[in-house]
Design a protein around this motif. Structure first.
Motif, mmCIF file in Angstrom:
data_model
loop_
_atom_site.group_PDB
_atom_site.id
_atom_site.type_symbol
_atom_site.label_atom_id
_atom_site.label_comp_id
_atom_site.label_asym_id
_atom_site.label_seq_id
_atom_site.Cartn_x
_atom_site.Cartn_y
_atom_site.Cartn_z
ATOM 1 N N GLU A 71 0.762 -1.137 -0.241
ATOM 2 C CA GLU A 71 -0.055 -0.471 0.186
ATOM 3 C C GLU A 71 1.558 1.114 0.345
ATOM 4 O O GLU A 71 0.156 2.666 -0.594
ATOM 5 N N ARG A 72 1.931 1.565 0.419
ATOM 6 C CA ARG A 72 2.687 2.604 0.829
ATOM 7 C C ARG A 72 3.727 2.262 -0.204
ATOM 8 O O ARG A 72 4.345 3.591 -0.842
ATOM 9 N N ASP A 73 4.187 1.136 -0.968
ATOM 10 C CA ASP A 73 5.418 1.131 -1.593
ATOM 11 C C ASP A 73 5.292 0.618 -2.959
ATOM 12 O O ASP A 73 4.807 -0.049 -3.251
ATOM 13 N N ARG A 74 4.250 1.238 -4.147
ATOM 14 C CA ARG A 74 3.392 0.698 -5.004
ATOM 15 C C ARG A 74 4.603 0.096 -6.265
ATOM 16 O O ARG A 74 5.116 -0.884 -6.562
ATOM 17 N N GLU A 75 5.851 1.062 -5.998
ATOM 18 C CA GLU A 75 7.241 0.507 -7.047
ATOM 19 C C GLU A 75 7.259 -0.755 -6.677
ATOM 20 O O GLU A 75 7.159 -1.135 -7.510
ATOM 21 N N LEU A 76 7.085 -1.067 -5.258
ATOM 22 C CA LEU A 76 8.565 -2.912 -5.476
ATOM 23 C C LEU A 76 7.387 -3.428 -5.442
ATOM 24 O O LEU A 76 7.260 -4.632 -5.575
ATOM 25 N N LEU A 77 5.683 -2.769 -5.310
ATOM 26 C CA LEU A 77 4.748 -3.984 -5.410
ATOM 27 C C LEU A 77 4.712 -4.546 -6.933
ATOM 28 O O LEU A 77 4.358 -5.391 -6.976
ATOM 29 N N ALA A 78 5.160 -3.693 -7.827
ATOM 30 C CA ALA A 78 5.070 -3.716 -9.237
ATOM 31 C C ALA A 78 6.218 -4.831 -9.268
ATOM 32 O O ALA A 78 6.079 -5.153 -10.642
ATOM 33 N N ALA A 79 7.104 -4.442 -8.758
ATOM 34 C CA ALA A 79 8.642 -5.438 -9.387
ATOM 35 C C ALA A 79 8.439 -6.367 -8.868
ATOM 36 O O ALA A 79 8.763 -7.154 -9.566
ATOM 37 N N MET A 80 7.763 -6.610 -7.468
ATOM 38 C CA MET A 80 7.533 -7.763 -6.934
ATOM 39 C C MET A 80 6.432 -9.156 -7.926
ATOM 40 O O MET A 80 6.967 -10.414 -8.187
ATOM 41 N N ARG A 81 5.590 -8.246 -8.610
ATOM 42 C CA ARG A 81 5.087 -8.616 -9.172
ATOM 43 C C ARG A 81 5.902 -9.561 -10.928
ATOM 44 O O ARG A 81 5.260 -10.499 -11.518
ATOM 45 N N GLU A 82 6.176 -8.236 -11.381
ATOM 46 C CA GLU A 82 7.639 -8.599 -12.445
ATOM 47 C C GLU A 82 7.730 -9.463 -11.996
ATOM 48 O O GLU A 82 8.590 -10.402 -13.002
ATOM 49 N N ARG A 83 8.498 -10.183 -10.860
ATOM 50 C CA ARG A 83 9.610 -11.277 -10.409
ATOM 51 C C ARG A 83 8.183 -11.903 -10.753
ATOM 52 O O ARG A 83 9.128 -13.665 -11.211
ATOM 53 N N HIS A 84 7.260 -12.026 -9.837
ATOM 54 C CA HIS A 84 6.487 -12.790 -9.777
ATOM 55 C C HIS A 84 6.378 -14.423 -11.445
ATOM 56 O O HIS A 84 6.277 -15.089 -11.881
ATOM 57 N N ASP A 85 5.698 -12.681 -12.648
ATOM 58 C CA ASP A 85 5.605 -13.648 -13.823
ATOM 59 C C ASP A 85 6.765 -14.273 -14.451
ATOM 60 O O ASP A 85 6.612 -14.800 -15.244
ATOM 61 N N HIS A 144 16.395 -13.957 -8.398
ATOM 62 C CA HIS A 144 16.324 -13.101 -7.360
ATOM 63 C C HIS A 144 17.585 -12.534 -7.266
ATOM 64 O O HIS A 144 17.364 -11.614 -6.754
ATOM 65 N N GLU A 145 18.711 -12.503 -7.110
ATOM 66 C CA GLU A 145 19.710 -12.214 -7.024
ATOM 67 C C GLU A 145 19.307 -10.545 -8.250
ATOM 68 O O GLU A 145 19.979 -9.834 -7.602
ATOM 69 N N GLU A 146 18.677 -10.429 -9.169
ATOM 70 C CA GLU A 146 18.593 -9.583 -10.083
ATOM 71 C C GLU A 146 17.471 -9.031 -9.646
ATOM 72 O O GLU A 146 17.784 -7.327 -8.955
ATOM 73 N N PHE A 147 16.493 -9.482 -8.874
ATOM 74 C CA PHE A 147 15.517 -8.449 -8.204
ATOM 75 C C PHE A 147 16.282 -7.628 -6.774
ATOM 76 O O PHE A 147 15.781 -6.526 -6.810
#
Length: 311
Positions: A71-85, A144-147
């Protein structure tokens, strides 16, 4: 590596977390911590667990903490979704090679004969299969390391705030309990906060997916899934806090042990790790030097039979 841990089967029908805690911390009446991010939205539903263990419980609320971070860090949310994909894509590509390798080794194991040429092909096919698994683990680790290198989640203020509170909550706890649930959610959210690192070398009781996460490799398996086309595959490396073990929760429902070649291939593929069947009532104890198994806990044997894990 932990110096004391107990791995258990599912706890829905046969609850044995309390005797496990009583064995690990018999005289320590400090609270026990509960980490259950794999339960996702049901993480707060811990009353049955509290009633069962009969101790003060500190719910770490790991899943909820990550939701607050998103909720506070939308950039991290987008990055974690990209990693999931990306991880899903890597898994799909690995599965393509894996299916061909499994088909080949199953056919070789089904061929009659004991001549040296057939034995050599079986050996080489097994080595190739193990190599595909190892390459996949390495590629997932690269993701994971690149993330981590690009987004540095541990340095973000939103993560640090929650991690500090987690450290405080864990500080006075005698043991950590890792519940089951969705293995990928559990693994990645515990990793975000380094929960096991914060807990240190205090005792751990883990069951189902929690037990899987403690191992060196997380193996996904189901010989007869509802959608068809079962294929045992490695997801990624676990936390590696317990050695030489592949945890297989709900094994009676998911592993076809009626076919010796199936059991043999499973056991030899992940050797020298022990493939232990974590069903209702199963229990494996680790004392920092060796494993011991409660009677009725079984493993897959390399000769093709299900055996007592303690044998």
């Amino acid at each position: 590596m932990l110096t004391s841990a107990i791995l258990l089967g599912p706890q829905r029908h046969v609850r044995i977390v309390k005797p496990a805690l009583d064995a690990l911390v018999p005289d320590d009446r400090r609270p026990v911590a509960l980490a259950s991010p794999g339960w996702e939205e049901r993480e707060a539903e811990d009353m049955e667990f509290r009633d069962h263990v009969g101790r003060e419980v500190v719910n770490l609320e790991v899943w909820a903490r990550v939701e607050r971070i998103f909720e506070r860090d939308r950039e991290l949310l987008a990055a974690m979704r990209e990693r999931h994909d990306t991880l899903r894509r890597v898994q799909e590509l690995y599965r393509l090679r894996l299916q061909g390798a499994l088909q080949a080794i199953r056919e070789l194991m089904g061929r009659p004969g004991k001549d040296v040429w057939l034995a050599a092909e079986r050996h080489d096919a097994l080595v190739m299969l193990q190599g595909i698994d190892a390459q996949h683990v390495a590629r997932v680790q690269q993701v994971h390391e690149e993330f981590e290198a690009r987004w540095r989640p541990a340095e973000r203020s939103s993560v640090q705030r929650e991690k500090r509170e987690l450290q405080q909550r864990l500080g006075d706890c005698a043991a950590l309990c890792l519940a089951g649930g969705h293995i990928a959610v559990l693994l990645h959210r515990l990793r975000l906060f380094d929960v096991l690192g914060l807990h240190g070398d205090r005792p751990v009781v883990a069951w189902s997916a929690g037990a899987m996460a403690l191992c060196e490799r997380i193996v996904l398996f189901h010989d007869s899934p509802p959608q068809g086309g079962g294929c045992t595959e490695v997801m990624e490396a676990g936390f590696g806090r317990v050695p030489d073990l592949v945890a297989l929760p709900h094994a009676k429902k998911r592993v076809d042990v009626s076919e010796p070649r199936n059991v043999q291939l499973f056991a030899r593929r992940f050797a020298p790790s022990l493939c232990v069947l974590l069903d209702d009532g199963s229990r494996i104890d680790w004392n920092g030097a060796r494993w011991s198994a409660q009677p009725g806990t079984h493993r897959l044997g390399e000769e093709g039979w299900v055996e007592e894990a303690g044998a």
